[in-house]
Scaffold this motif. Structure first.
Motif, PDB file in Angstrom:
ATOM      1  N   GLY A 120       0.951  -1.200   0.047  1.00 53.92           N
ATOM      2  CA  GLY A 120       0.024  -0.097   0.228  1.00 53.92           C
ATOM      3  C   GLY A 120       0.799   1.382   0.004  1.00 53.92           C
ATOM      4  O   GLY A 120       0.340   2.350   0.391  1.00 53.92           O
ATOM      5  N   MET A 121       1.971   1.077  -0.518  1.00 54.23           N
ATOM      6  CA  MET A 121       2.809   2.319  -0.420  1.00 54.23           C
ATOM      7  C   MET A 121       2.480   3.602  -1.432  1.00 54.23           C
ATOM      8  O   MET A 121       2.216   3.206  -2.674  1.00 54.23           O
ATOM      9  CB  MET A 121       4.446   1.926  -1.048  1.00 54.23           C
ATOM     10  N   THR A 122       2.034   4.700  -0.727  1.00 51.59           N
ATOM     11  CA  THR A 122       1.497   5.710  -1.452  1.00 51.59           C
ATOM     12  C   THR A 122       2.258   6.950  -1.398  1.00 51.59           C
ATOM     13  O   THR A 122       2.726   7.596   0.060  1.00 51.59           O
ATOM     14  CB  THR A 122       0.066   6.156  -1.066  1.00 51.59           C
ATOM     15  N   ARG A 123       2.452   7.894  -2.169  1.00 50.70           N
ATOM     16  CA  ARG A 123       3.130   9.044  -2.328  1.00 50.70           C
ATOM     17  C   ARG A 123       2.641  10.012  -3.239  1.00 50.70           C
ATOM     18  O   ARG A 123       2.641   9.918  -4.368  1.00 50.70           O
ATOM     19  CB  ARG A 123       4.849   8.933  -2.441  1.00 50.70           C
ATOM     20  N   GLN A 124       2.224  11.291  -2.560  1.00 50.66           N
ATOM     21  CA  GLN A 124       1.481  12.322  -3.452  1.00 50.66           C
ATOM     22  C   GLN A 124       2.550  13.320  -3.378  1.00 50.66           C
ATOM     23  O   GLN A 124       3.022  13.929  -2.451  1.00 50.66           O
ATOM     24  CB  GLN A 124       0.384  12.714  -3.009  1.00 50.66           C
ATOM     25  N   ALA A 170       2.751   9.692  -7.371  1.00 53.93           N
ATOM     26  CA  ALA A 170       4.004   9.210  -7.841  1.00 53.93           C
ATOM     27  C   ALA A 170       3.981   7.717  -7.738  1.00 53.93           C
ATOM     28  O   ALA A 170       4.337   6.780  -8.249  1.00 53.93           O
ATOM     29  CB  ALA A 170       5.250   9.534  -7.131  1.00 53.93           C
ATOM     30  N   ASN A 171       3.416   7.263  -6.305  1.00 49.16           N
ATOM     31  CA  ASN A 171       3.188   5.701  -5.941  1.00 49.16           C
ATOM     32  C   ASN A 171       1.695   5.793  -5.508  1.00 49.16           C
ATOM     33  O   ASN A 171       1.215   6.372  -4.572  1.00 49.16           O
ATOM     34  CB  ASN A 171       4.026   5.370  -4.835  1.00 49.16           C
ATOM     35  N   ASP A 172       1.016   4.723  -6.111  1.00 47.25           N
ATOM     36  CA  ASP A 172      -0.419   4.541  -5.827  1.00 47.25           C
ATOM     37  C   ASP A 172      -0.655   3.314  -5.401  1.00 47.25           C
ATOM     38  O   ASP A 172      -0.813   2.250  -6.075  1.00 47.25           O
ATOM     39  CB  ASP A 172      -1.248   4.862  -6.998  1.00 47.25           C
ATOM     40  N   ARG A 173      -0.423   3.069  -4.089  1.00 42.04           N
ATOM     41  CA  ARG A 173      -0.635   1.731  -3.195  1.00 42.04           C
ATOM     42  C   ARG A 173       0.143   0.668  -3.838  1.00 42.04           C
ATOM     43  O   ARG A 173      -0.365  -0.515  -4.095  1.00 42.04           O
ATOM     44  CB  ARG A 173      -2.137   1.383  -3.455  1.00 42.04           C
ATOM     45  N   VAL A 174       1.297   1.040  -3.863  1.00 45.05           N
ATOM     46  CA  VAL A 174       2.272   0.098  -4.549  1.00 45.05           C
ATOM     47  C   VAL A 174       2.863  -1.147  -3.588  1.00 45.05           C
ATOM     48  O   VAL A 174       2.716  -0.743  -2.512  1.00 45.05           O
ATOM     49  CB  VAL A 174       3.726   0.609  -5.133  1.00 45.05           C
ATOM     50  N   SER A 175       2.786  -2.290  -4.087  1.00 47.37           N
ATOM     51  CA  SER A 175       3.362  -3.278  -3.220  1.00 47.37           C
ATOM     52  C   SER A 175       4.578  -3.989  -3.969  1.00 47.37           C
ATOM     53  O   SER A 175       4.886  -3.947  -5.101  1.00 47.37           O
ATOM     54  CB  SER A 175       2.180  -4.489  -3.168  1.00 47.37           C
ATOM     55  N   PRO A 220       6.701   7.970   3.178  1.00 49.46           N
ATOM     56  CA  PRO A 220       5.316   7.615   2.404  1.00 49.46           C
ATOM     57  C   PRO A 220       4.339   8.414   3.189  1.00 49.46           C
ATOM     58  O   PRO A 220       4.242   8.790   4.315  1.00 49.46           O
ATOM     59  CB  PRO A 220       5.389   6.218   2.543  1.00 49.46           C
ATOM     60  N   ASP A 221       3.395   8.615   2.128  1.00 54.33           N
ATOM     61  CA  ASP A 221       1.949   9.243   2.938  1.00 54.33           C
ATOM     62  C   ASP A 221       1.115   8.132   3.280  1.00 54.33           C
ATOM     63  O   ASP A 221       0.375   8.351   4.339  1.00 54.33           O
ATOM     64  CB  ASP A 221       1.277   9.972   1.722  1.00 54.33           C
ATOM     65  N   ALA A 222       1.320   6.753   2.882  1.00 56.69           N
ATOM     66  CA  ALA A 222       0.574   5.805   3.442  1.00 56.69           C
ATOM     67  C   ALA A 222       1.331   4.425   2.948  1.00 56.69           C
ATOM     68  O   ALA A 222       2.173   4.690   2.185  1.00 56.69           O
ATOM     69  CB  ALA A 222      -0.988   5.717   2.856  1.00 56.69           C
ATOM     70  N   LEU A 255       2.593   4.252 -14.217  1.00 56.38           N
ATOM     71  CA  LEU A 255       2.414   5.210 -13.904  1.00 56.38           C
ATOM     72  C   LEU A 255       1.874   5.212 -12.324  1.00 56.38           C
ATOM     73  O   LEU A 255       0.759   5.480 -11.685  1.00 56.38           O
ATOM     74  CB  LEU A 255       0.703   5.596 -14.562  1.00 56.38           C
ATOM     75  N   GLY A 256       2.712   4.856 -11.638  1.00 61.13           N
ATOM     76  CA  GLY A 256       2.871   4.545 -10.203  1.00 61.13           C
ATOM     77  C   GLY A 256       2.024   3.521  -9.533  1.00 61.13           C
ATOM     78  O   GLY A 256       1.757   3.472  -8.354  1.00 61.13           O
ATOM     79  N   ARG A 257       1.846   2.366 -10.557  1.00 65.72           N
ATOM     80  CA  ARG A 257       0.646   1.337  -9.840  1.00 65.72           C
ATOM     81  C   ARG A 257       1.549   0.161 -10.398  1.00 65.72           C
ATOM     82  O   ARG A 257       2.210   0.209 -11.316  1.00 65.72           O
ATOM     83  CB  ARG A 257      -0.515   1.351 -10.442  1.00 65.72           C
TER      84      ARG A 257
END
Length: 512
Positions: A14-18, A24-29, A61-63, A216-218
């Motif tokens: 769930g790595m997220t960075r806005q 840039a990262n949308d809930r990446v595992s 990370p934001d999340a 695209l960040g996913r």
């Protein structure tokens, strides 16, 4: 050998960075197993750099959640990452230019004990891994390839459990890359996992047992690279069919030379540099000449002599369309239709903190008439920058975007486009596609070939033999500041060029 516990070494979920205007990262595992060489793939701007910076503590990370050896961790800074056993070799080097190799490496070591006997350990490790370094050299005198060696050796001295490598072979010869692969496989067998970022998909297939692909960040795929073709991997990355550029017919040597170097001799600009010795060559209109060589053999000095940043000994040493340009500066050479793309994108090719519009102005103000009555014509500057962005598919928010906000591949597209759209008669470009993805490399190669097809003389300086054999009509090799006679590409082999790059004469076929 280290005792190997069970379970993955690193698990991210769930790595997220806005960033402003960019997710840039949308809930990446990502999961990296122990003793594994794991590839992280994606086109420029896919989110790879942001993800690994979170692992190394450069970006928060934001999340999301990070498990290290099964335990939830927070990594607030690179020091914390290093204490966990994480090392990183950045594509864009984190070095102090005014310090020596030893001093730079010492700054990356946390304790006095780690720094004890450092000079000898640098020599030992660099010899063992085939990455030669001179500990007393000052970084500002080093080529990009030599700087990368510092980063790799600095990490290896810390005996990491996870080594993150961002484009580690982009400035290595095939022989050097093979030596590095032996080292990486040995490190993995001894308990060090490798997270490997590269756009050289053939080496990913040969080296890595698993790959995570971002777009695209996913997350878009996880696979075993050896089970995919290079084309399949690239198409997953860019989400489109990848075509090979149409091969040009070999250029005719009957065309008039547009670039001539006549016994060009330049003293080394510093005591650790490489001078040029009696370099003589010519490039005809419509021709692409490639200069192959290992980093540190005079490529930077040759590029500076071509661009006018280092004056030649006499005017006739450099001829551009018959004009004696050896003592001209960069602006004068651009006035007579010279175009130049240096190796270092950030700081040399572009000013990182300036907008794309301002960077377009810096090299294009003469040939694109961006001055009006001595004042900057902002309307024309912005139109020029927008034209580059549109025609070279530069992923940026617009002409006001700062150069440092672009990924490496997108900035390279912009710099190549900036020169190509000035319609140069002669283009010299150093490391055209260093560290760029398959889509960007294709666009840059097509632009170079189209320019030559239109009658320009093009010289590329590159260590990428695949690129050289794909583009060049003739190939010469630079070693120790001397340039060999050029051979027709169809008469050369990777092995013969590689031997010359390594300083071995070897048999070469028909010389033109």
């Amino acid at each position: 050998m280290r005792t190997t516990p069970s379970g993955p070494l690193l698990t991210m979920t769930g790595m997220t960075r806005q960033y402003p205007g960019c997710l840039a990262n949308d809930r990446v595992s990502l999961t990296v197993e122990r003793n594994q060489i794991h590839a992280l793939l994606g086109e420029n701007g896919a989110g790879k750099s942001t993800l690994v910076k979170m692992i190394y503590g450069v970006v928060r990370p934001d999340a999301g959640e990070i498990l290290w050896e099964g335990q939830k961790v927070t990594i607030p800074n690179p020091g914390a990452a290093q204490r966990l056993g994480i090392g990183m070799v950045f594509q864009h080097f984190s070095l102090f230019e005014a310090l020596t190799v030893t001093e730079n490496i010492a700054l990356g070591l946390a304790t006095v004990r780690q720094r004890a006997g450092l000079r000898g350990r640098i020599l030992e490790v660099s010899r063992e891994y085939g990455l030669p370094l001179q500990p007393e050299r000052v970084v500002h005198d080093l080529s990009a390839g030599e700087r990368q060696r510092i980063e790799i050796v600095r990490c290896l001295l810390q005996r990491p459990k996870l080594l993150i490598m961002d484009e580690p072979t982009s400035v290595l010869t095939p022989a050097e890359a093979r030596t590095l692969f032996v080292t990486l496989r040995r490190l993995a067998s001894e308990g060090c996992s490798i997270l490997y970022i590269s756009h050289k998909l053939e080496e990913v297939r040969a080296l890595c047992s698993a790959a995570t692909i971002l777009r695209l960040g996913r997350n878009v795929a996880r696979c075993a690279p050896a089970e995919k073709t290079v084309k399949e991997l690239a198409e997953i990355m860019i989400n489109m069919d990848l075509r090979a550029p149409a091969r040009r017919a070999p250029a005719s040597r009957a065309a008039a030379p547009r670039l001539v170097l006549d016994r060009l001799t330049i003293r080394a600009p510093n005591r650790f540099g490489t001078g040029l010795k009696d370099v003589s060559l010519s490039v005809a209109g419509g021709e692409i000449l490639a200069i192959a060589g290992i980093a540190g053999n005079g490529q930077g000095e040759l590029m500076d002599a071509l661009s006018g940043e280092i004056p030649a000994g006499k005017p006739e040493s450099v001829l551009i369309d018959g004009v004696a340009a050896g003592l001209m500066g960069p602006a004068e050479r651009r006035r007579i239709r010279g175009g130049f793309v240096p190796e270092d994108r950030n700081g040399h090719g572009a000013v990182a903190a300036m907008s794309l519009a301002d960077n377009a102005f810096l090299s294009g103000y003469l040939r694109r008439a961006l001055l009006r009555f001595g004042m900057i014509d902002k309307k024309r500057v912005f139109a020029f920058a927008r034209d580059i962005i549109r025609r070279f598919d530069v992923r940026a928010t617009g002409p006001k975007a700062e150069a440092r906000s672009l990924s490496g591949g997108n900035l390279q597209r912009f710099l190549v486009g900036r020169e190509v759209l000035q319609d140069p008669g002669v283009l010299a470009i150093n490391q055209p596609t260093w560290g760029v993805d398959a889509g960007a490399a294709l666009a840059i190669h097509e632009a170079i070939m189209a320019l030559a097809q239109g009658g320009a003389a093009v010289m590329i300086i590159s260590q990428d033999l695949d690129e050289i054999f794909a583009l060049a009509d003739r190939i010469a090799v630079i070693a120790g500041g001397r340039v060999s006679e050029a051979v027709a590409t169809q008469s050369a082999t990777v092995e013969s060029i590689g031997r010359l790059m390594g300083g071995t004469s070897g048999e070469m076929m028909h010389v033109e």
